[in-house]
Design a protein around this motif. Structure first.
Motif, PDB file in Angstrom:
ATOM      1  N   ALA A 258       2.994  69.835  26.149  1.00 20.16           N
ATOM      2  CA  ALA A 258       3.856  70.461  26.989  1.00 20.16           C
ATOM      3  C   ALA A 258       4.281  71.804  25.963  1.00 20.16           C
ATOM      4  N   ILE A 259       4.894  71.244  24.778  1.00 26.18           N
ATOM      5  CA  ILE A 259       5.465  72.149  23.880  1.00 26.18           C
ATOM      6  C   ILE A 259       4.250  73.177  23.424  1.00 26.18           C
ATOM      7  N   ASP A 260       2.970  72.471  23.096  1.00 28.98           N
ATOM      8  CA  ASP A 260       1.865  73.091  22.702  1.00 28.98           C
ATOM      9  C   ASP A 260       1.522  74.199  23.622  1.00 28.98           C
ATOM     10  N   SER A 261       1.231  73.923  25.026  1.00 28.05           N
ATOM     11  CA  SER A 261       0.604  74.976  26.170  1.00 28.05           C
ATOM     12  C   SER A 261       1.714  75.919  26.439  1.00 28.05           C
ATOM     13  N   MET A 262       3.146  75.417  26.359  1.00 30.08           N
ATOM     14  CA  MET A 262       4.204  76.451  26.756  1.00 30.08           C
ATOM     15  C   MET A 262       4.196  77.612  25.638  1.00 30.08           C
ATOM     16  N   ALA A 263       4.362  77.039  24.491  1.00 33.12           N
ATOM     17  CA  ALA A 263       4.381  77.950  23.152  1.00 33.12           C
ATOM     18  C   ALA A 263       3.214  78.924  23.331  1.00 33.12           C
TER      19      ALA A 263
ATOM     20  N   ILE B 197      -0.254  76.160  16.551  1.00 41.48           N
ATOM     21  CA  ILE B 197      -0.706  74.766  15.990  1.00 41.48           C
ATOM     22  C   ILE B 197       0.012  74.624  14.601  1.00 41.48           C
ATOM     23  N   ALA B 198       0.029  75.796  13.845  1.00 42.56           N
ATOM     24  CA  ALA B 198       0.926  75.780  12.521  1.00 42.56           C
ATOM     25  C   ALA B 198       2.219  75.213  12.984  1.00 42.56           C
TER      26      ALA B 198
END
Length: 351
Positions: free
Chosen positions: A136-141, A198-199
């Protein structure tokens, strides 16, 4: 020390009479009195640990950033991909071989109450939730980032040096760079956004994991386990740092931002150890509260690391056009992943 001696004598007496009672008492009470437990010696070791881990973390995270100048290791070359695959293997093995089993051990400890803890596999549950949360964090960010930068991101390093942005392999495009900006940079922009997210997410996961490990090292007074842990951690931080360094390098941040991220990575484990030393007066290693806290933290950290390694590092690379273009490079990278994961799994034997 007297109290420990008394406890030991009582324990021996108990063990003669009731072998069953022993395991529970010994497991959850104060630390057992053996030749390894030595508070002052442990403190010295911990201070050595702080320094050495700080240095190795710094070396690890700076290596990829420094090697930018060596042509063979610039992001365009195949060697860079192989090194990244190796680092991803290490991060994956950290999640599966170190953090997850630790968490299982802690949450299935005989010290915890039978009712919730032994009836339901909390480790797997928390790790799963954590992986979904990371997604969720990944896609939202990513989507927030790309909304913010609708125009596409011009790599920050490009502001200083016109054609630096893709490293060595870009001389072909340089002549029409001024004419057609949009097409090439559109692709780079979206890629760059991914790399930056990603970083950041990887940094987050590694920081949680490092602090948890640091605390458990700092709170332990067992010199025998500390020695092994320090060696393992130095090694570990170095390679994890290389993985993170590779990601930071690809994100093409400004120098200051790179420095900040590298600094945070290097500082977290020593900070965790210092925190552990501070807490070790109040923290009993086998008290239910400590077990539950550290166990759940470890589980969530494991979920994050495994998700990151599989989805954002391995799948992204192996499905990217670069590796899809050549089977030979795929096989090499695959060997590198196995090597990284295997090396880390060997270390799990000692750490």
């Amino acid at each position: 020390m007297v109290s420990y001696k008394h406890i030991a004598i009582i324990l021996i007496l108990i063990s003669i009479f009731t072998p069953q009672a022993l395991s529970v008492v010994e497991d959850c009470g104060a630390e057992e009195d053996n030749s390894c437990v030595n508070k002052s010696k442990a403190l010295g070791l911990k201070i050595i640990a702080i320094v050495s881990i700080l240095i190795t973390s710094m070396i690890g995270v700076c290596l990829p950033l420094v090697t930018r100048s060596i042509p063979a290791l610039s992001p365009e070359r195949s060697l860079f991909v192989i090194v990244k695959a190796f680092a991803a293997g290490i991060i994956l093995a950290t999640g599966f071989m170190h953090v997850l089993p630790d968490s299982f051990d802690m949450l299935s400890s005989s010290c915890l109450k039978e009712n919730p803890w032994h009836k339901f596999p909390f480790t797997g549950f928390v790790a799963m939730l954590s992986a979904i949360f990371t997604l969720a964090i990944d896609s939202m960010a990513t989507s927030l980032y790309s909304k913010k930068n609708k125009a596409g991101v011009i790599p920050e390093s490009q502001a200083q040096g016109g054609d630096q942005e893709m490293g060595a392999g870009n001389h072909v495009h340089s002549h029409h760079h001024h004419g057609s900006f949009s097409t090439k940079d559109g692709v780079d922009g979206t890629k760059l956004l991914r790399y930056r997210v990603i970083a950041m997410v990887l940094e987050l996961g590694i920081i949680v994991h490092s602090i948890v490990i640091g605390i458990s090292l700092g709170a332990s007074n067992n010199t025998c386990t500390i020695k092994g842990l320090v060696a393992a951690l130095c090694f570990h931080q170095m390679f994890e740092g290389m993985g993170l360094g590779g990601c930071i390098l690809q994100a093409e941040y400004k120098f200051l931002k790179k420095a900040i991220m590298a600094f945070f990575f290097a500082v977290t484990t020593p900070f965790g150890i210092a925190l552990g030393i501070a807490l070790s007066s109040t923290y009993e290693e086998n008290s239910p509260r400590a077990l539950i806290t550290v166990g759940l933290l470890n589980a969530s950290s494991a979920g994050l690391l495994i998700y990151m390694a599989l989805v954002d590092l391995l799948a992204a690379d192996f499905m990217g056009e670069k590796l899809q273009g050549s089977i030979k490079l795929q096989i090499k990278s695959y060997m590198a992943v196995l090597l990284g994961a295997g090396g880390m799994s060997l270390m799990a034997k000692w750490a």
